[in-house]
Design a protein around this motif. Structure first.
Motif, short mmCIF file in Angstrom:
data_model
loop_
_atom_site.label_atom_id
_atom_site.label_comp_id
_atom_site.label_asym_id
_atom_site.label_seq_id
_atom_site.Cartn_x
_atom_site.Cartn_y
_atom_site.Cartn_z
N LEU A 122 -5.77 0.23 -18.91
CA LEU A 122 -5.79 1.37 -18.52
C LEU A 122 -4.91 2.06 -17.72
CD1 LEU A 122 -9.61 2.54 -19.32
CD2 LEU A 122 -7.54 2.93 -20.76
N PHE A 123 -3.77 1.10 -16.89
CA PHE A 123 -2.80 1.49 -15.99
C PHE A 123 -1.99 2.61 -16.51
CE2 PHE A 123 1.28 1.65 -13.55
CZ PHE A 123 0.52 1.41 -12.28
N GLN A 124 -1.73 2.74 -17.85
CA GLN A 124 -0.67 3.98 -18.29
C GLN A 124 -1.51 5.36 -18.18
OE1 GLN A 124 1.00 3.22 -22.02
NE2 GLN A 124 2.53 5.13 -21.67
N PRO A 125 -2.48 5.19 -18.73
CA PRO A 125 -3.47 6.70 -18.36
C PRO A 125 -3.61 6.82 -16.95
CG PRO A 125 -4.39 5.38 -20.14
CD PRO A 125 -3.48 4.70 -19.53
N ALA A 129 -5.11 -0.79 -8.67
CA ALA A 129 -4.07 -2.04 -8.18
C ALA A 129 -3.01 -1.34 -9.03
CB ALA A 129 -4.91 -3.26 -9.03
N THR A 130 -2.11 -2.53 -8.85
CA THR A 130 -0.57 -2.42 -9.04
C THR A 130 -0.69 -2.73 -10.68
OG1 THR A 130 0.04 -4.80 -8.99
CG2 THR A 130 0.51 -2.91 -7.02
N LYS A 131 0.26 -2.37 -11.38
CA LYS A 131 0.23 -2.73 -12.96
C LYS A 131 0.08 -4.01 -13.38
CE LYS A 131 3.23 -1.73 -16.98
NZ LYS A 131 4.30 -0.95 -17.39
N MET A 150 -1.33 -4.83 -1.43
CA MET A 150 -1.70 -3.27 -0.79
C MET A 150 -0.10 -2.70 -0.33
SD MET A 150 -4.61 -2.40 -0.94
CE MET A 150 -4.24 -1.07 0.13
N ASN A 151 0.46 -3.77 0.38
CA ASN A 151 1.84 -2.94 0.38
C ASN A 151 2.73 -2.47 -0.54
OD1 ASN A 151 1.84 -3.16 3.34
ND2 ASN A 151 2.16 -5.48 3.35
N GLU A 152 2.73 -3.20 -1.75
CA GLU A 152 3.34 -2.59 -2.86
C GLU A 152 2.58 -1.44 -3.48
OE1 GLU A 152 2.67 -5.78 -5.90
OE2 GLU A 152 4.23 -7.16 -4.86
N MET A 153 1.40 -1.42 -3.18
CA MET A 153 0.80 0.07 -3.51
C MET A 153 1.17 1.19 -2.66
SD MET A 153 -3.04 -1.63 -4.52
CE MET A 153 -3.88 -0.11 -5.04
N VAL A 154 1.29 0.72 -1.47
CA VAL A 154 1.87 2.10 -0.51
C VAL A 154 3.29 2.22 -0.82
CG1 VAL A 154 2.68 2.31 1.79
CG2 VAL A 154 0.49 1.31 1.47
N SER A 155 4.05 1.26 -1.29
CA SER A 155 5.50 1.44 -1.77
C SER A 155 5.37 2.31 -3.17
CB SER A 155 6.29 0.20 -1.73
OG SER A 155 6.29 -0.36 -0.69
N TYR A 156 4.47 2.02 -3.90
CA TYR A 156 4.48 2.70 -5.19
C TYR A 156 4.38 4.32 -5.06
CZ TYR A 156 2.45 4.24 -9.59
OH TYR A 156 2.25 5.02 -11.01
N LEU A 157 3.43 4.45 -4.16
CA LEU A 157 3.09 5.90 -3.91
C LEU A 157 4.18 6.62 -2.93
CD1 LEU A 157 -0.85 5.60 -2.61
CD2 LEU A 157 0.21 6.42 -4.73
N ASP A 158 4.78 5.99 -2.23
CA ASP A 158 5.91 6.57 -1.45
C ASP A 158 7.24 6.94 -2.46
OD1 ASP A 158 6.48 7.18 1.22
OD2 ASP A 158 6.98 5.42 1.61
N ALA A 159 7.33 5.96 -3.45
CA ALA A 159 8.26 6.12 -4.32
C ALA A 159 8.13 7.21 -5.60
CB ALA A 159 8.80 4.93 -5.27
N LYS A 160 6.84 7.66 -5.70
CA LYS A 160 6.32 8.72 -6.64
C LYS A 160 6.46 9.95 -5.56
CE LYS A 160 5.30 6.71 -10.42
NZ LYS A 160 5.66 7.07 -11.58
N LYS A 161 6.73 9.85 -4.25
CA LYS A 161 6.78 11.06 -3.40
C LYS A 161 5.45 11.78 -3.30
CE LYS A 161 11.56 11.16 -3.17
NZ LYS A 161 11.78 9.76 -3.08
#
Length: 195
Positions: free
Chosen positions: A107-110, A94-96, A141-152
């Protein structure tokens, strides 16, 4: 973690066990027939002897994949540095903002550290999310896709639908299937839906 949709509640709750010696005996009969061994869970990287167990299986000539929630980045990094694993499936729960609600953990940080370790190394890996319509909204779900995209992130992102009518840790309603058309496309990676 205590994810409500976990389909291995008996493992998470510590019920049932197979001795590692039994596993090794079985694998000896499969050398030359099987290519790889997957360590899963619960969370396999919590096991106190995981490094030694993987060393033993690698010495038998098997490839090793681990399925992890990312909660133990130090062990993950050790396994990568010692060339003991060949592939990783990292669960993106999930998102943070909603991680604690879904995993019952802080455990989001780990998880994020484990993700960064994988990004910084050449080991092959995938990211995956189990989708339950009561737990993760389409917006998230769209935020999760954006998160992964931002992390390259450049690998495959597997979104797998929760399987209704299976034993889980939580008392969940049936999940509504994902509608792929409601999700953002990613610029750096493929989103693959497993329904």
């Amino acid at each position: 973690m205590r994810c409500l949709y976990c389909y291995n509640p008996e493992i998470v709750l510590g019920k049932g066990a197979i001795a590692f010696s039994e596993t090794i005996s079985f694998l000896k009969t499969r050398q030359g027939l099987l290519d790889a061994v997957v360590f899963s869970g619960g969370e396999c990287l919590m096991h106190k002897n995981i490094v030694q167990q993987i060393q033993e299986i690698k010495a038998m000539g098997f490839f090793v994949k681990i399925d992890t929630n990312g909660s133990n980045p130090k062990v993950l990094e050790q396994l990568i540095n010692e060339n003991l694993i060949d592939y990783v499936a990292l669960d993106f729960k999930a998102t943070k903002d909603t991680f604690q609600k879904i995993t019952k953990s802080e455990l989001f940080q780990p998880f994020e550290k484990s993700f960064e370790i994988l990004l910084d190394n050449s080991i092959q890996f995938e990211i995956r999310t189990t989708y339950h319509s009561d737990l993760i909204s389409n917006i998230e779900m769209n935020e999760m896709v954006s998160y992964l995209d931002a992390k390259k992130y450049t690998g495959n992102y597997y979104v797998q639908s929760f399987k209704n009518n299976v034993a889980t840790l939580g008392n969940l309603n049936s999940s509504i299937r994902i509608k792929e058309t409601e999700f953002s496309s990613a610029s750096n990676f493929n989103v693959i839906f497993r329904n």
